[in-house]
Design a protein around this motif. Structure first.
Motif, PDB file in Angstrom:
ATOM      1  N   TYR A  57       7.626  -2.674  -2.184  1.00 24.80           N
ATOM      2  CA  TYR A  57       8.807  -3.343  -1.634  1.00 24.80           C
ATOM      3  C   TYR A  57       9.415  -2.411  -0.586  1.00 24.80           C
ATOM      4  O   TYR A  57      10.320  -1.626  -0.893  1.00 24.80           O
ATOM      5  CB  TYR A  57       9.803  -3.641  -2.757  1.00 24.80           C
ATOM      6  N   PRO A  58       8.922  -2.467   0.657  1.00 24.11           N
ATOM      7  CA  PRO A  58       9.368  -1.493   1.665  1.00 24.11           C
ATOM      8  C   PRO A  58      10.885  -1.453   1.873  1.00 24.11           C
ATOM      9  O   PRO A  58      11.448  -0.379   2.081  1.00 24.11           O
ATOM     10  CB  PRO A  58       8.629  -1.941   2.932  1.00 24.11           C
ATOM     11  N   ILE A  59      11.531  -2.633   1.847  1.00 25.70           N
ATOM     12  CA  ILE A  59      12.992  -2.675   1.946  1.00 25.70           C
ATOM     13  C   ILE A  59      13.518  -3.075   0.579  1.00 25.70           C
ATOM     14  O   ILE A  59      13.252  -4.185   0.098  1.00 25.70           O
ATOM     15  CB  ILE A  59      13.480  -3.660   3.020  1.00 25.70           C
ATOM     16  N   LYS A  60      14.230  -2.193  -0.049  1.00 32.19           N
ATOM     17  CA  LYS A  60      14.767  -2.437  -1.385  1.00 32.19           C
ATOM     18  C   LYS A  60      15.523  -3.759  -1.415  1.00 32.19           C
ATOM     19  O   LYS A  60      16.317  -4.047  -0.512  1.00 32.19           O
ATOM     20  CB  LYS A  60      15.708  -1.285  -1.764  1.00 32.19           C
ATOM     21  N   SER A  61      15.254  -4.580  -2.409  1.00 27.46           N
ATOM     22  CA  SER A  61      15.911  -5.859  -2.677  1.00 27.46           C
ATOM     23  C   SER A  61      15.306  -7.027  -1.911  1.00 27.46           C
ATOM     24  O   SER A  61      15.656  -8.173  -2.199  1.00 27.46           O
ATOM     25  CB  SER A  61      17.424  -5.810  -2.411  1.00 27.46           C
ATOM     26  N   LEU A  62      14.419  -6.760  -0.939  1.00 30.15           N
ATOM     27  CA  LEU A  62      13.753  -7.854  -0.239  1.00 30.15           C
ATOM     28  C   LEU A  62      12.349  -8.044  -0.821  1.00 30.15           C
ATOM     29  O   LEU A  62      11.970  -7.411  -1.796  1.00 30.15           O
ATOM     30  CB  LEU A  62      13.709  -7.587   1.266  1.00 30.15           C
ATOM     31  N   ASP A  63      11.584  -8.958  -0.218  1.00 25.10           N
ATOM     32  CA  ASP A  63      10.269  -9.306  -0.741  1.00 25.10           C
ATOM     33  C   ASP A  63       9.333  -8.111  -0.766  1.00 25.10           C
ATOM     34  O   ASP A  63       9.484  -7.149  -0.009  1.00 25.10           O
ATOM     35  CB  ASP A  63       9.631 -10.397   0.133  1.00 25.10           C
ATOM     36  N   GLY A  64       8.328  -8.216  -1.634  1.00 28.25           N
ATOM     37  CA  GLY A  64       7.277  -7.219  -1.685  1.00 28.25           C
ATOM     38  C   GLY A  64       6.052  -7.661  -0.915  1.00 28.25           C
ATOM     39  O   GLY A  64       5.973  -8.773  -0.403  1.00 28.25           O
ATOM     40  N   VAL A  65       5.066  -6.765  -0.857  1.00 22.73           N
ATOM     41  CA  VAL A  65       3.799  -7.067  -0.184  1.00 22.73           C
ATOM     42  C   VAL A  65       2.681  -6.429  -1.011  1.00 22.73           C
ATOM     43  O   VAL A  65       2.793  -5.289  -1.456  1.00 22.73           O
ATOM     44  CB  VAL A  65       3.798  -6.547   1.273  1.00 22.73           C
ATOM     45  N   ASP A  66       1.622  -7.189  -1.232  1.00 23.27           N
ATOM     46  CA  ASP A  66       0.480  -6.676  -1.986  1.00 23.27           C
ATOM     47  C   ASP A  66      -0.382  -5.789  -1.100  1.00 23.27           C
ATOM     48  O   ASP A  66      -0.613  -6.088   0.070  1.00 23.27           O
ATOM     49  CB  ASP A  66      -0.371  -7.833  -2.507  1.00 23.27           C
ATOM     50  N   VAL A  67      -0.859  -4.694  -1.675  1.00 23.29           N
ATOM     51  CA  VAL A  67      -1.751  -3.772  -0.981  1.00 23.29           C
ATOM     52  C   VAL A  67      -2.941  -3.480  -1.889  1.00 23.29           C
ATOM     53  O   VAL A  67      -2.851  -3.604  -3.112  1.00 23.29           O
ATOM     54  CB  VAL A  67      -1.037  -2.460  -0.590  1.00 23.29           C
ATOM     55  N   ASP A  68      -4.052  -3.099  -1.296  1.00 20.44           N
ATOM     56  CA  ASP A  68      -5.225  -2.736  -2.099  1.00 20.44           C
ATOM     57  C   ASP A  68      -5.086  -1.354  -2.703  1.00 20.44           C
ATOM     58  O   ASP A  68      -5.537  -1.100  -3.832  1.00 20.44           O
ATOM     59  CB  ASP A  68      -6.493  -2.791  -1.233  1.00 20.44           C
ATOM     60  N   VAL A  69      -4.454  -0.454  -1.934  1.00 16.46           N
ATOM     61  CA  VAL A  69      -4.324   0.946  -2.352  1.00 16.46           C
ATOM     62  C   VAL A  69      -2.958   1.451  -1.908  1.00 16.46           C
ATOM     63  O   VAL A  69      -2.472   1.097  -0.826  1.00 16.46           O
ATOM     64  CB  VAL A  69      -5.424   1.830  -1.717  1.00 16.46           C
ATOM     65  N   ALA A  70      -2.331   2.278  -2.756  1.00 16.91           N
ATOM     66  CA  ALA A  70      -1.074   2.922  -2.372  1.00 16.91           C
ATOM     67  C   ALA A  70      -1.084   4.360  -2.866  1.00 16.91           C
ATOM     68  O   ALA A  70      -1.607   4.658  -3.945  1.00 16.91           O
ATOM     69  CB  ALA A  70       0.126   2.170  -2.936  1.00 16.91           C
ATOM     70  N   ARG A  71      -0.499   5.232  -2.071  1.00  8.86           N
ATOM     71  CA  ARG A  71      -0.454   6.656  -2.400  1.00  8.86           C
ATOM     72  C   ARG A  71       0.842   6.979  -3.136  1.00  8.86           C
ATOM     73  O   ARG A  71       1.901   6.411  -2.865  1.00  8.86           O
ATOM     74  CB  ARG A  71      -0.553   7.482  -1.118  1.00  8.86           C
ATOM     75  N   LEU A  72       0.767   7.909  -4.081  1.00  6.26           N
ATOM     76  CA  LEU A  72       1.940   8.365  -4.810  1.00  6.26           C
ATOM     77  C   LEU A  72       2.688   9.408  -3.982  1.00  6.26           C
ATOM     78  O   LEU A  72       2.118  10.419  -3.573  1.00  6.26           O
ATOM     79  CB  LEU A  72       1.533   8.962  -6.150  1.00  6.26           C
ATOM     80  N   ALA A  73       3.950   9.146  -3.714  1.00  3.55           N
ATOM     81  CA  ALA A  73       4.787  10.067  -2.943  1.00  3.55           C
ATOM     82  C   ALA A  73       5.141  11.289  -3.781  1.00  3.55           C
ATOM     83  O   ALA A  73       5.030  11.271  -5.013  1.00  3.55           O
ATOM     84  CB  ALA A  73       6.058   9.352  -2.490  1.00  3.55           C
ATOM     85  N   PRO A  74       5.591  12.371  -3.149  1.00  6.08           N
ATOM     86  CA  PRO A  74       5.960  13.577  -3.902  1.00  6.08           C
ATOM     87  C   PRO A  74       6.980  13.312  -5.006  1.00  6.08           C
ATOM     88  O   PRO A  74       6.929  13.939  -6.075  1.00  6.08           O
ATOM     89  CB  PRO A  74       6.531  14.495  -2.821  1.00  6.08           C
ATOM     90  N   ALA A  75       7.911  12.386  -4.771  1.00  6.10           N
ATOM     91  CA  ALA A  75       8.930  12.090  -5.777  1.00  6.10           C
ATOM     92  C   ALA A  75       8.416  11.186  -6.890  1.00  6.10           C
ATOM     93  O   ALA A  75       9.106  10.982  -7.887  1.00  6.10           O
ATOM     94  CB  ALA A  75      10.157  11.458  -5.116  1.00  6.10           C
ATOM     95  N   GLY A  76       7.214  10.622  -6.720  1.00  6.81           N
ATOM     96  CA  GLY A  76       6.611   9.844  -7.785  1.00  6.81           C
ATOM     97  C   GLY A  76       6.450   8.372  -7.520  1.00  6.81           C
ATOM     98  O   GLY A  76       5.695   7.699  -8.222  1.00  6.81           O
ATOM     99  N   GLY A  77       7.174   7.812  -6.548  1.00  2.00           N
ATOM    100  CA  GLY A  77       7.023   6.400  -6.233  1.00  2.00           C
ATOM    101  C   GLY A  77       5.802   6.152  -5.363  1.00  2.00           C
ATOM    102  O   GLY A  77       5.087   7.080  -4.976  1.00  2.00           O
TER     103      GLY A  77
END
Length: 287
Positions: free
Chosen positions: A16-36
């Motif tokens: 969900y790139p913009i908090k509270s708005l729609d999400g988008v499906d991805v095949d792969v996502a990387r874990l950020a340093p903070a954990g999200g």
């Protein structure tokens, strides 16, 4: 808890790139340093007091649809119609859906235009803030990807007439969805107070901690913001009736909880989660 207590794969990854708005499906996502997950909740909409403009505080935000192209880092924004199929929200100062043009904006270079567009719809000033390293998770103490199973979404959708699995998916807004058809399979990732369940998705390792406490947002239609009468009451009753043996315990202080909050092991920062990855429990550890 054994290694095969939860042996499944990852069926869906949604950010969900913009908090509270729609999400988008991805095949792969990387874990950020903070954990999200990158770019989950990288941006947030705040008012003049610095408070989030989200579904809990602003019901009209449900009517803003967002369509992302992550490669070009753009978002298309539009206003959906209200529950009666009309553009007008009946709120003073808010234009109807027919008078506010949809637009496509670059997330980095055109943030002022995004703010102006949102202000035209909401009728008050907002800012779009960003935090690329960790985003703006709903639970800052447990910022890892949130987890649910397809079986859970299917079960909960069956409790409400006319509510589809996809609608339920959009109401609860999990990051990763387990392929398991077992209802509440994700509750296997929750231990007793003082415990964390260590589990693996692909090469990444995480701790499951809390079943997520829910707010008013899941009771609302994700397109119109219309509230489903009696949602919480029926949800609580059905959750109690269907709670399996591996759910419950001291982490469930009330039954209005669904989805699992996680934290990511420090050594897994930078790892990727992808559709089709194996998911398995490693064991239970003390906090």
């Amino acid at each position: 808890m054994t290694d095969d207590a939860l042996a499944t794969t990852l069926d869906r990854v949604r950010v969900y790139p913009i908090k509270s708005l729609d999400g988008v499906d991805v095949d792969v996502a990387r874990l950020a340093p903070a954990g999200g997950l990158v770019p989950d909740r990288e941006f947030a909409i705040v008012d003049d007091d610095g408070d989030y403009v989200n579904g809990k505080n602003e019901r009209r935000i449900h009517r803003v649809s967002a369509d992302y192209d992550l490669d070009s880092r753009t978002v298309g924004l539009a206003v959906s119609r209200d529950a009666e199929g009309n553009g007008d929200t009946s709120d003073a100062g808010t234009p109807d859906a027919g008078t506010l043009d949809a637009g496509t904006f670059h997330l980095d270079d055109e943030r002022a235009r995004i703010e102006s567009w949102l202000e035209s719809f909401l009728g008050y000033e907002v800012s779009v803030v960003s935090e690329r390293a960790g985003g703006y998770p709903d639970d800052t103490a447990l910022p890892g990807p949130t987890v649910i199973s397809t079986g859970t979404l299917r079960e909960v959708a069956s409790w409400f007439d006319g509510v589809t699995v996809e609608s339920m998916r959009r109401r609860f807004r999990a990051n990763v969805e387990l392929a398991s058809g077992e209802a509440f399979a994700e509750d296997r990732l929750v231990g007793e107070p003082g415990e964390r369940v260590r589990f693996r998705i692909g090469d990444a390792e995480l701790f499951g901690v809390n079943p997520c406490k829910r707010c008013v947002v899941p009771s609302r239609d994700p397109d119109t913001g219309e509230e489903l009468d009696g949602f919480r009451t029926r949800f609580v009753r059905k959750r109690e009736e269907t709670m399996p043996a591996w759910s419950g315990g001291g982490r469930f202080d009330h039954p209005f909880r669904l989805m699992v909050n996680t934290v990511v092991l420090a050594e897994s920062a930078g790892a990727q989660l992808g559709v089709g990855d194996d998911v398995a429990i490693v064991g239970v550890e003390n906090e």
